[in-house]
Design an enzyme around this catalytic site. Structure first.
Site, PDB file in Angstrom:
ATOM      1  N   HIS A  34       0.966 -11.316   1.513  1.00  0.00           N
ATOM      2  CA  HIS A  34      -0.100 -10.982   0.811  1.00  0.00           C
ATOM      3  C   HIS A  34      -0.754 -11.912   0.171  1.00  0.00           C
ATOM      4  CE1 HIS A  34      -1.456  -6.337  -0.053  1.00  0.00           C
ATOM      5  NE2 HIS A  34      -2.861  -7.207  -0.131  1.00  0.00           N
ATOM      6  N   TYR A  77       0.435  -1.501   0.049  1.00  0.00           N
ATOM      7  CA  TYR A  77       0.207   0.358   0.086  1.00  0.00           C
ATOM      8  C   TYR A  77       0.544   1.251  -0.419  1.00  0.00           C
ATOM      9  CZ  TYR A  77      -3.899  -3.544   0.849  1.00  0.00           C
ATOM     10  OH  TYR A  77      -4.692  -4.318   1.132  1.00  0.00           O
TER      11      TYR A  77
HETATM   12  N1  LIG Z   1      -5.504  -8.974   1.093  1.00  0.00           N
HETATM   13  C1  LIG Z   1      -6.058  -8.575   0.084  1.00  0.00           C
HETATM   14  O1  LIG Z   1      -5.471  -8.845  -1.012  1.00  0.00           O
HETATM   15  C2  LIG Z   1      -7.090  -6.889   0.549  1.00  0.00           C
HETATM   16  C3  LIG Z   1      -7.671  -6.175  -1.141  1.00  0.00           C
HETATM   17  C4  LIG Z   1      -8.302  -5.255  -0.997  1.00  0.00           C
HETATM   18  C5  LIG Z   1      -8.284  -5.235   0.336  1.00  0.00           C
HETATM   19  N2  LIG Z   1      -7.943  -5.190   1.638  1.00  0.00           N
HETATM   20  C6  LIG Z   1      -7.670  -4.450   2.471  1.00  0.00           C
HETATM   21  O2  LIG Z   1      -9.372  -4.206   3.147  1.00  0.00           O
HETATM   22  C7  LIG Z   1      -9.543  -3.173   3.591  1.00  0.00           C
HETATM   23  C8  LIG Z   1     -11.471  -3.000   2.727  1.00  0.00           C
HETATM   24  O3  LIG Z   1     -11.484  -2.673   1.767  1.00  0.00           O
HETATM   25  P1  LIG Z   1     -12.624  -2.474   0.701  1.00  0.00           P
HETATM   26  O4  LIG Z   1     -12.316  -1.402   0.620  1.00  0.00           O
HETATM   27  O5  LIG Z   1     -13.020  -3.423  -0.370  1.00  0.00           O
HETATM   28  O6  LIG Z   1     -14.083  -2.868   2.175  1.00  0.00           O
HETATM   29  P2  LIG Z   1     -15.109  -2.928   1.886  1.00  0.00           P
HETATM   30  O7  LIG Z   1     -14.987  -2.657   2.670  1.00  0.00           O
HETATM   31  O8  LIG Z   1     -15.799  -3.339   0.980  1.00  0.00           O
HETATM   32  O9  LIG Z   1     -15.471  -1.203   1.265  1.00  0.00           O
HETATM   33  C9  LIG Z   1     -15.087   0.010   2.253  1.00  0.00           C
HETATM   34  C10 LIG Z   1     -15.220   1.177   1.040  1.00  0.00           C
HETATM   35  O10 LIG Z   1     -16.878   1.146   0.690  1.00  0.00           O
HETATM   36  C11 LIG Z   1     -17.731   2.167   0.933  1.00  0.00           C
HETATM   37  N3  LIG Z   1     -18.654   2.625   1.483  1.00  0.00           N
HETATM   38  C12 LIG Z   1     -19.263   1.885   2.627  1.00  0.00           C
HETATM   39  N4  LIG Z   1     -20.640   1.952   2.854  1.00  0.00           N
HETATM   40  C13 LIG Z   1     -20.897   2.512   1.279  1.00  0.00           C
HETATM   41  C14 LIG Z   1     -21.994   2.681   0.938  1.00  0.00           C
HETATM   42  N5  LIG Z   1     -23.721   2.606   1.763  1.00  0.00           N
HETATM   43  N6  LIG Z   1     -22.341   2.913  -0.328  1.00  0.00           N
HETATM   44  C15 LIG Z   1     -21.010   3.534  -0.946  1.00  0.00           C
HETATM   45  N7  LIG Z   1     -19.893   3.478  -0.129  1.00  0.00           N
HETATM   46  C16 LIG Z   1     -19.894   2.826   0.375  1.00  0.00           C
HETATM   47  C17 LIG Z   1     -16.436   2.862   1.784  1.00  0.00           C
HETATM   48  O11 LIG Z   1     -16.654   4.582   1.099  1.00  0.00           O
HETATM   49  P3  LIG Z   1     -16.572   5.689   2.269  1.00  0.00           P
HETATM   50  O12 LIG Z   1     -15.082   6.026   2.097  1.00  0.00           O
HETATM   51  O13 LIG Z   1     -17.110   6.775   1.130  1.00  0.00           O
HETATM   52  O14 LIG Z   1     -16.700   5.556   3.053  1.00  0.00           O
HETATM   53  C18 LIG Z   1     -14.222   2.448   1.381  1.00  0.00           C
HETATM   54  O15 LIG Z   1     -14.379   3.357   0.975  1.00  0.00           O
HETATM   55  C19 LIG Z   1      -8.301  -2.385   2.271  1.00  0.00           C
HETATM   56  O16 LIG Z   1      -8.562  -1.165   2.564  1.00  0.00           O
HETATM   57  C20 LIG Z   1      -7.488  -3.181   2.309  1.00  0.00           C
HETATM   58  O17 LIG Z   1      -6.466  -2.944   4.329  1.00  0.00           O
HETATM   59  C21 LIG Z   1      -6.817  -6.102   2.074  1.00  0.00           C
END
Ligand SMILES: NC(=O)c1ccc[n+]([C@@H]2O[C@H](COP(=O)([O-])OP(=O)(O)OC[C@H]3O[C@@H](n4cnc5c(N)ncnc54)[C@H](OP(=O)(O)O)[C@@H]3O)[C@@H](O)[C@H]2O)c1
Length: 296
Positions: free
Chosen positions: A107, A50
């Site tokens: 990862h 990241y």
């Molecule tokens: N291990 C891996 O390969 C891997 C891959 C991907 C992610 N990750 C980890 O998981 C974390 C979270 O991932 P993710 O972003 O995919 O999680 P997520 O929980 O699916 O999505 C979070 C996003 O959803 C948005 N959101 C939440 N409620 C919403 C709604 N009602 N309407 C529209 N948008 C909404 C948020 O935006 P707002 O800012 O507007 O609230 C935020 O950007 C990452 O930051 C990372 O640390 C790991």
């Protein structure tokens, strides 16, 4: 006392991890991470890939939170820049401004597998745990086959597998449940906790799918039962918790972090609601991350 899950090595992990990838990938996450800590988040999810570990370190320092109150994860880059897994973690510790991480994850298995180094990497992870540079070690984006490779010689069983379940093969959200349920069952059998990421995908990455009406009905019931509005995101989060998974999510908005934290206090989903999410989820396969790992 906020909810924690017990890991197979005896450590406890806070149920909600604040993500610093996706929305903050390669960006300064200082303000967001500081806000998350000040809102009550205990668990921070970082990664070398990241490229913002220094900003997590800055946020921790600015928040004034004692080190032992926080649970900090980082992940080994697919192609580590240092000459050993340990050296790459030492660089991360310097950036994060800490002496140890609570959890260090591989990862992705892809590069190590291609180079025939997966078992060697895991062996180095085990040494890192022995030396106390990481309290717990685990993996991310591993399928059953990848886990089987390291389990052949492992002295330490991975504590977690961070994956996405619903809509994807390993990612955990309803639209990966068709393929994710096999890895979920395997991990459960081996005592490996699943951390879900991308769990909110059904409500903003893949809207209009068959889970939408199920979420709407459950959120209406829970709103009436709790006397406060309950969002579809909270229903998804509740599903993940009740399946025994850590929830890794992120937000740029304090109100959404508060909403996520409040989920544990909501009444439970019924067995029928849980079954409906999974039955409808498997009808629609949607993967958004790590397509190369799953040959999609
Ligand atoms: N291990 C891996 O390969 C891997 C891959 C991907 C992610 N990750 C980890 O998981 C974390 C979270 O991932 P993710 O972003 O995919 O999680 P997520 O929980 O699916 O999505 C979070 C996003 O959803 C948005 N959101 C939440 N409620 C919403 C709604 N009602 N309407 C529209 N948008 C909404 C948020 O935006 P707002 O800012 O507007 O609230 C935020 O950007 C990452 O930051 C990372 O640390 C790991």
């Amino acid at each position: 006392m906020s909810l924690k899950f017990l890991l197979n090595d005896g450590a406890h992990i806070p149920w909600l991890g604040f993500g610093t990838g996706t929305a903050f990938y390669g960006k300064d996450a200082t303000a967001a991470v500081r806000a998350a800590i000040e809102t009550g988040v205990l668990h921070l999810d970082g990664a070398q890939a990241y490229r913002n570990e220094e900003t997590i370190g800055q946020a921790i320092s600015l928040s004034g939170a004692p080190r032992d109150r926080l649970y900090i994860t980082t992940k080994l880059a697919e192609s580590p820049s240092e000459n050993s897994v340990k050296n790459t973690l030492k660089s991360s510790l310097k950036k994060l401004g800490v002496d140890y991480v609570d959890l260090f994850l591989i990862h992705s298995p892809v590069t190590a597998l291609k180079e025939g180094k997966l078992k060697q990497w895991w062996n180095e992870m085990e040494e890192i745990k022995t030396e106390g540079l990481a309290k717990s070690i685990g993996v991310s984006n591993f399928t059953v086959e990848h886990l089987q490779v390291i389990l052949e010689d492992a002295k330490v069983v991975p504590a977690v597998n961070q994956a996405r379940v619903l809509f994807q093969k390993t990612f955990v959200h309803p639209y990966t449940w068709d393929t994710a349920s096999s890895i979920y069952d395997f991990c459960k059998e081996k005592g490996i906790l699943i951390e879900s990421y991308g769990g909110l995908s059904p409500i903003f990455r893949a809207t209009g799918g068959p889970v939408d009406p199920v979420l709407a009905i459950a959120s209406e019931r829970l709103s009436k039962a709790s006397g406060n509005p309950v969002s579809s995101g909270q229903v998804l989060t509740k599903w993940l918790i009740q399946k025994g998974m850590v929830v890794v999510t992120t937000s740029s908005k304090v109100s959404r972090i508060q909403e996520a934290l409040a989920t544990t206090a909501l009444p439970d989903l019924t067995t029928d609601e849980i079954t409906a999410i999974e039955t409808e989820g498997v009808k629609w396969h949607r993967r958004f991350f790590m397509k190369h790992v799953f040959n999609e």
